[in-house]
Write a protein that holds these residues in place. Structure first.
Motif, mmCIF file in Angstrom:
data_model
loop_
_atom_site.group_PDB
_atom_site.id
_atom_site.type_symbol
_atom_site.label_atom_id
_atom_site.label_comp_id
_atom_site.label_asym_id
_atom_site.label_seq_id
_atom_site.Cartn_x
_atom_site.Cartn_y
_atom_site.Cartn_z
ATOM 1 N N HIS A 71 -8.437 -4.243 1.848
ATOM 2 C CA HIS A 71 -7.756 -3.179 2.574
ATOM 3 C C HIS A 71 -6.281 -3.082 2.178
ATOM 4 O O HIS A 71 -5.537 -4.066 2.228
ATOM 5 N N GLN A 72 -5.848 -1.892 1.745
ATOM 6 C CA GLN A 72 -4.467 -1.568 1.394
ATOM 7 C C GLN A 72 -3.934 -2.357 0.194
ATOM 8 O O GLN A 72 -2.744 -2.281 -0.105
ATOM 9 N N TYR A 73 -4.796 -3.091 -0.489
ATOM 10 C CA TYR A 73 -4.309 -3.867 -1.623
ATOM 11 C C TYR A 73 -4.441 -3.072 -2.921
ATOM 12 O O TYR A 73 -5.517 -2.587 -3.269
ATOM 13 N N ILE A 74 -3.345 -2.933 -3.645
ATOM 14 C CA ILE A 74 -3.351 -2.459 -5.020
ATOM 15 C C ILE A 74 -2.429 -3.375 -5.817
ATOM 16 O O ILE A 74 -1.582 -4.063 -5.244
ATOM 17 N N GLY A 87 0.795 -1.222 0.000
ATOM 18 C CA GLY A 87 0.000 0.000 0.000
ATOM 19 C C GLY A 87 0.820 1.261 0.000
ATOM 20 O O GLY A 87 1.665 1.465 -0.882
ATOM 21 N N GLN A 102 3.385 -7.552 0.364
ATOM 22 C CA GLN A 102 2.074 -7.525 -0.280
ATOM 23 C C GLN A 102 1.110 -8.393 0.517
ATOM 24 O O GLN A 102 1.525 -9.263 1.302
ATOM 25 N N THR A 105 3.885 2.687 -2.453
ATOM 26 C CA THR A 105 3.765 3.877 -3.308
ATOM 27 C C THR A 105 4.798 4.930 -2.925
ATOM 28 O O THR A 105 5.254 5.697 -3.776
#
Length: 531
Positions: free
Chosen positions: A110-113, A73, A99, A77
């Protein structure tokens, strides 16, 4: 052993000394495994961007892969800018990124991209571990790619559910990178080309430094005797007084050396990266090019590569130097050398310091005069970067670290930490504007905690000076590019480091001389330059 233990064993096998980063929930197992390593020091930083910048500069100076770490997350970034900077400046950097477990990959979570899609555009390789057994192969491949020409950034994404699994695999052996050299027919054709031309002009890029080809390129220049210019990142390959040295090129304005390049009938490009300056800006006449580099030329109408010598630059130049190189001594017209010394303010004003104005150029002359040959200058991005690229003349190559690909503000303070860890016996001087300084000022705590020592020069003018200059030129006024600063001396003291101020050249010279001989701590010199 756990997968995280194997990860640390693989990193030790690759010769990793430092990992810069911030631990998160998804990387707790890796942190636990690192705590047991006797070979790797984990450097807990204050922001992941700083971690990537530290790894970048460490990689440039150590001839190793710089390693940084983040969680998923926002941690990931935050790494992105530093990774993009390393990729464009061809610094070998590996990011280990935590990850969510793979079960969360296919639904909103939640917080996953999708980190693979995020990092692919700014890396040579971005791979997610999908099977724990593949970890040794992925790590070996990543380090190999990060160092292979042209070096760059690599990311390995670590789903948390794998790190605690048990595994019996072992690291793969580290083998040296293969070297290639041009065939002798190409070398002979190049000699004929050099013999038939009358006015060759040499452009040196950072590839010469990366491939440890400085002695060979110096011999080549001494034999050919043609004029030479450096990219920003190649400064220092030729000594300041060398008769063939026409200093630096690649500026948006007052790029005087182009007047010399335009008189040539052949451009010899050695280890030059287009990311520093596109050929359309310095070869409008479409002069034929002799391309000497590890990779084939990226040809276009402004880079007409007549001949290419593709292979290891050091060994390629050895082949040329062993051949019958012609002498091609010539001097560009217009008294170009003297004009460069004047316009770039390379020639020092011999007046006493009290009589000289307090400018960035005169400050740089002080640094040249009073620092030893092994000193490393780390430049942040801003108007002062242009002055450093023009005026400052390092005594050796790879002693000026300039971010010139992505050209990211904020690199100087964390970069100085990377520089000092890579070269602990060399004085490090960080030069930053007030804008770039406050982007990563918190990393001073990191440096203090590590017991490092270097000088931070903060240029305090309460503005983004380059943007002010550009807007004034375009619109007659500026907007949105000024701000107020804290008291830098109090701020320095709050971090437990010494702060000094300089409002004239004498004060700066004294502060520099006082700080250098017994540099056992971090010293911040706040500078108020004359406009």
């Amino acid at each position: 052993m756990k997968v995280s233990d194997l990860m640390v064993t693989c990193l030790e096998n690759e010769g990793v000394e430092f990992i810069f980063g911030i631990v998160g929930t998804e990387t707790l197992d890796l942190a636990d495994s690192l705590s047991k390593s006797t070979k790797i020091q984990f450097v807990n930083v204050r922001h992941e961007q700083g971690a990537a910048f530290m790894a970048d500069v460490y990689g440039r100076l150590s001839n190793k892969v710089g390693v940084c770490l983040s969680t998923l997350g926002p941690g990931a970034t935050n790494l992105l800018t530093g990774m993009a900077s390393a990729q464009l400046d061809h610094s070998p950097v590996l990011a280990l990124i935590g990850q969510a477990d793979v079960g969360r990959n296919h639904k909103e979570s939640h917080q996953y991209i999708d980190l693979s899609k995020l990092f692919e555009p700014v890396t040579k390789l971005c791979t997610q571990i999908k099977e724990s057994q593949t970890l040794p192969t992925n790590i070996r491949k990543s380090f190999r790619l990060a160092m292979m020409e042209k070096p760059g950034a690599v990311a390995v994404i670590l789903p948390e559910n794998f790190l605690s699994e048990m595994i019996t695999n072992m690291p793969l052996p580290v083998m040296p990178l293969p070297k290639s050299i041009p065939d002798m027919d190409s070398v002979k054709s190049t000699i004929r080309l050099l013999t038939n031309c009358t006015k060759p002009f040499i452009i040196l890029g950072n590839g010469v430094i990366r491939q440890h080809a400085v002695p060979e390129v110096q011999t080549f220049i001494d034999t050919l005797q043609a004029p030479v210019t450096h990219s920003f990142m190649a400064k220092g390959i030729l000594e300041k007084e060398h008769p063939c040295n026409f200093f630096t090129f690649g500026f948006n304005e007052k790029d005087e050396v182009i007047k010399g390049i335009e008189q040539a009938d052949l451009i010899i490009s050695i280890g030059f990266d287009f990311v520093e300056k596109l050929p359309k800006d310095w070869n409008k006449r479409k002069i034929p090019v002799l391309h000497i580099d590890a990779l084939p030329a990226e040809t276009n109408e402004f880079y007409p590569a007549r001949y290419e010598l593709v292979g290891n630059i050091k060994e390629t130049l050895q082949l040329l130097n062993e051949s019958e190189l012609p002498i091609k001594s010539w001097e560009p017209s217009g008294n170009l050398k003297e004009r460069l010394l004047d316009v770039h303010k390379i020639k020092k004003n011999e007046q006493k310091s009290a009589s000289r104005p307090f400018t960035i150029e005169n400050m740089l002359h002080c640094i040249e005069d009073y620092t030893p040959e092994n000193s490393i200058v780390v430049s942040d991005v801003g108007a002062h970067k242009v002055s450093i690229a023009r005026t400052y003349q390092p005594k050796n190559p790879n002693r000026v670290i300039i971010s010139n690909g992505l050209a990211s503000m904020g690199i100087a303070i964390p970069g100085s930490i990377g520089a000092k860890l890579a070269c602990p016996n060399d004085p490090v001087i960080c030069i930053t504007g007030d804008g770039g300084a406050l982007m990563n000022f918190a990393e001073i705590e990191t440096a203090k905690r590590l017991g490092l020592s270097f000088i931070i020069i903060v240029l305090n003018d309460s503005m983004l000076k380059l943007e002010v200059q550009q807007m004034d030129q375009l619109f007659g006024e500026s907007y949105g590019v000024t701000f107020e600063n804290p008291d830098f001396i109090q701020l320095a003291e709050g971090f437990g480091i010494e702060g000094k101020q300089a409002r004239n050249l004498d004060e700066f010279q004294s502060a520099l001389q006082e700080s250098l001989p017994t540099l056992e701590n971090i010293v911040l010199i706040e500078v108020f330059l004359q406009s």
